[in-house]
Design a protein around this motif. Structure first.
Motif, PDB file in Angstrom:
ATOM      1  N   PRO A 111     -95.985  69.128  45.096  1.00  0.00           N
ATOM      2  CA  PRO A 111     -97.271  68.572  44.654  1.00  0.00           C
ATOM      3  C   PRO A 111     -97.599  68.900  43.203  1.00  0.00           C
ATOM      4  O   PRO A 111     -98.421  68.229  42.578  1.00  0.00           O
ATOM      5  CB  PRO A 111     -98.287  69.210  45.610  1.00  0.00           C
ATOM      6  N   ASP A 112     -96.954  69.927  42.664  1.00  0.00           N
ATOM      7  CA  ASP A 112     -97.175  70.300  41.263  1.00  0.00           C
ATOM      8  C   ASP A 112     -96.150  69.672  40.324  1.00  0.00           C
ATOM      9  O   ASP A 112     -96.058  70.076  39.147  1.00  0.00           O
ATOM     10  CB  ASP A 112     -97.143  71.821  41.116  1.00  0.00           C
ATOM     11  N   LEU A 113     -95.384  68.720  40.812  1.00  0.00           N
ATOM     12  CA  LEU A 113     -94.389  68.049  39.983  1.00  0.00           C
ATOM     13  C   LEU A 113     -95.039  67.498  38.716  1.00  0.00           C
ATOM     14  O   LEU A 113     -95.991  66.710  38.791  1.00  0.00           O
ATOM     15  CB  LEU A 113     -93.755  66.891  40.769  1.00  0.00           C
ATOM     16  N   PRO A 114     -94.574  67.885  37.515  1.00  0.00           N
ATOM     17  CA  PRO A 114     -95.132  67.318  36.278  1.00  0.00           C
ATOM     18  C   PRO A 114     -94.766  65.839  36.152  1.00  0.00           C
ATOM     19  O   PRO A 114     -93.654  65.438  36.498  1.00  0.00           O
ATOM     20  CB  PRO A 114     -94.470  68.139  35.171  1.00  0.00           C
ATOM     21  N   ILE A 115     -95.700  65.064  35.649  1.00  0.00           N
ATOM     22  CA  ILE A 115     -95.470  63.630  35.443  1.00  0.00           C
ATOM     23  C   ILE A 115     -95.489  63.370  33.941  1.00  0.00           C
ATOM     24  O   ILE A 115     -96.560  63.261  33.326  1.00  0.00           O
ATOM     25  CB  ILE A 115     -96.546  62.790  36.157  1.00  0.00           C
ATOM     26  N   PRO A 116     -94.321  63.280  33.296  1.00  0.00           N
ATOM     27  CA  PRO A 116     -94.284  63.169  31.829  1.00  0.00           C
ATOM     28  C   PRO A 116     -95.058  61.988  31.264  1.00  0.00           C
ATOM     29  O   PRO A 116     -95.579  62.072  30.147  1.00  0.00           O
ATOM     30  CB  PRO A 116     -92.783  63.035  31.542  1.00  0.00           C
ATOM     31  N   ALA A 117     -95.144  60.885  32.008  1.00  0.00           N
ATOM     32  CA  ALA A 117     -95.842  59.702  31.486  1.00  0.00           C
ATOM     33  C   ALA A 117     -97.348  59.924  31.354  1.00  0.00           C
ATOM     34  O   ALA A 117     -98.019  59.195  30.607  1.00  0.00           O
ATOM     35  CB  ALA A 117     -95.577  58.498  32.381  1.00  0.00           C
ATOM     36  N   THR A 118     -97.871  60.920  32.082  1.00  0.00           N
ATOM     37  CA  THR A 118     -99.285  61.272  31.978  1.00  0.00           C
ATOM     38  C   THR A 118     -99.363  62.759  31.631  1.00  0.00           C
ATOM     39  O   THR A 118     -99.542  63.597  32.516  1.00  0.00           O
ATOM     40  CB  THR A 118    -100.034  60.978  33.293  1.00  0.00           C
ATOM     41  N   GLY A 171     -96.829  54.591  40.179  1.00  0.00           N
ATOM     42  CA  GLY A 171     -95.645  54.728  41.026  1.00  0.00           C
ATOM     43  C   GLY A 171     -94.383  54.792  40.178  1.00  0.00           C
ATOM     44  O   GLY A 171     -93.480  55.602  40.439  1.00  0.00           O
ATOM     45  N   TRP A 172     -94.340  53.967  39.147  1.00  0.00           N
ATOM     46  CA  TRP A 172     -93.205  53.993  38.216  1.00  0.00           C
ATOM     47  C   TRP A 172     -93.128  55.351  37.530  1.00  0.00           C
ATOM     48  O   TRP A 172     -92.042  55.920  37.367  1.00  0.00           O
ATOM     49  CB  TRP A 172     -93.374  52.874  37.188  1.00  0.00           C
ATOM     50  N   ASP A 173     -94.278  55.907  37.148  1.00  0.00           N
ATOM     51  CA  ASP A 173     -94.320  57.228  36.505  1.00  0.00           C
ATOM     52  C   ASP A 173     -93.729  58.301  37.415  1.00  0.00           C
ATOM     53  O   ASP A 173     -92.918  59.139  36.980  1.00  0.00           O
ATOM     54  CB  ASP A 173     -95.765  57.614  36.179  1.00  0.00           C
ATOM     55  N   ILE A 174     -94.172  58.301  38.678  1.00  0.00           N
ATOM     56  CA  ILE A 174     -93.725  59.332  39.616  1.00  0.00           C
ATOM     57  C   ILE A 174     -92.247  59.157  39.934  1.00  0.00           C
ATOM     58  O   ILE A 174     -91.481  60.135  39.972  1.00  0.00           O
ATOM     59  CB  ILE A 174     -94.576  59.282  40.898  1.00  0.00           C
ATOM     60  N   ALA A 175     -91.825  57.922  40.157  1.00  0.00           N
ATOM     61  CA  ALA A 175     -90.411  57.670  40.430  1.00  0.00           C
ATOM     62  C   ALA A 175     -89.544  58.132  39.264  1.00  0.00           C
ATOM     63  O   ALA A 175     -88.481  58.738  39.457  1.00  0.00           O
ATOM     64  CB  ALA A 175     -90.189  56.187  40.723  1.00  0.00           C
ATOM     65  N   TRP A 199     -87.892  52.217  40.576  1.00  0.00           N
ATOM     66  CA  TRP A 199     -89.158  51.733  41.124  1.00  0.00           C
ATOM     67  C   TRP A 199     -89.313  50.259  40.726  1.00  0.00           C
ATOM     68  O   TRP A 199     -90.004  49.913  39.771  1.00  0.00           O
ATOM     69  CB  TRP A 199     -90.323  52.568  40.587  1.00  0.00           C
ATOM     70  N   PRO A 200     -88.621  49.376  41.443  1.00  0.00           N
ATOM     71  CA  PRO A 200     -88.705  47.954  41.091  1.00  0.00           C
ATOM     72  C   PRO A 200     -90.129  47.426  41.230  1.00  0.00           C
ATOM     73  O   PRO A 200     -90.879  47.837  42.132  1.00  0.00           O
ATOM     74  CB  PRO A 200     -87.772  47.284  42.113  1.00  0.00           C
ATOM     75  N   ILE A 201     -90.490  46.534  40.344  1.00  0.00           N
ATOM     76  CA  ILE A 201     -91.825  45.933  40.354  1.00  0.00           C
ATOM     77  C   ILE A 201     -91.677  44.442  40.630  1.00  0.00           C
ATOM     78  O   ILE A 201     -90.971  43.726  39.921  1.00  0.00           O
ATOM     79  CB  ILE A 201     -92.545  46.174  39.021  1.00  0.00           C
TER      80      ILE A 201
END
Length: 276
Positions: free
Chosen positions: A42-49, A154-158, A165-167
């Motif tokens: 749950p503490d996984l860093p999300i570089p996009a944010t 979702g793309w950020d987390i993937a 994370w196909p859109i």
């Protein structure tokens, strides 16, 4: 056409119904939650944010559906300018009711369910709701911005987990149902830029962005003159628009192509909009 897409495929898609928008936001939320459940920490860093963990992102998205429902019912919790949005989001995360990831996921699911039920209850009489930047748009069209939230975050987390994370291109068309309404509120009123742009989302319709000295009109009706034409793969457009991909990189790959009377305008199209 430089991008190789038949003219007959463009501009003929009908607008999605209220039920279609409702189904799409529910489906997008569930897909997002499945991805969250698969995350290792749950503490996984999300570089996009920057500065946000997985829990922060999920918390932010859990708070949005109730806000949308309140706005649809005439509430006033909307951000007046793009410059205010980062602080609004930061405060939202600071004030989360819980930091338990499972509880936040449950809040998100319940919030989407309640919002969808409300929008469907409105039926053909969709109210115009205020939105960030000052726009007004029908409540069912506003669901497009929530779909974008689930797709982009979702793309950020993937990406943070090293996954694809196909859109779906059809979901980008639903996002556009909202963006055409809210884009004028994200233009700097002091900008002196004047030009007409045609945006072709491949396999979908064409949109015309008409900038007039700090004002923007977005339509699907061609103006008398177009200064720049842009053809974009729907996924590329969405991710460039939300700052997740470089327009230069997408141009080199051919996923975004620009041409026209004033080709030098291509590099500046995204800069016409205020950054939150």
């Amino acid at each position: 056409m430089p991008d190789g897409w038949p003219l007959g495929m463009l501009g003929k898609m009908s607008s999605p119904t209220t039920a279609d928008m409702a189904e799409a936001v529910s489906r997008s939320a569930e897909r997002f939650l499945r991805l969250v459940r698969s995350a290792p920490d749950p503490d996984l860093p999300i570089p996009a944010t920057p500065g946000w963990s997985l829990t922060d992102v999920v918390g932010h998205l859990a708070m949005e559906p109730p806000r949308y429902e309140d706005l649809a019912r005439g509430g006033d919790d909307w951000v007046r300018t793009a410059a205010e949005l980062p602080e609004y989001n930061a405060r939202q995360v600071r004030e989360l009711p819980t930091r338990d990831l499972q509880e936040l996921s449950a809040l998100l699911r319940r919030g989407v369910g309640s919002l969808v039920a409300t929008v469907l209850e409105f039926g053909a009489d969709q109210p115009d709701m205020r939105f960030d930047g000052g726009a007004k748009l029908p409540a069912d069209r506003a669901l497009g911005t929530l779909i974008a939230e689930y797709l982009v975050h979702g793309w950020d987390i993937a990406a943070a987990m090293g996954r694809r994370w196909p859109i779906d291109a059809a979901d980008v068309s639903r996002v556009m149902e909202a963006l055409v309404h809210i884009a004028p509120g994200w233009v700097d009123p002091g900008d002196t830029h004047t030009a007409n742009y045609e945006l072709r989302l491949r396999g979908q319709r064409r949109y015309y962005f008409e900038f007039r000295s700090g004002a923007l009109t977005v339509t699907t009706t061609p103006p008398d003159r177009v200064d720049l034409r842009i053809s974009a793969h729907p996924e590329s457009f969405l991710l460039v628009n939300y700052g997740r991909r470089s327009p230069v990189r997408e141009s080199v790959s051919g996923r975004v192509v620009a041409w026209g009377r004033k080709p030098w305008l291509a590099a500046a199209f995204n800069r016409r909009f205020l950054s939150p």
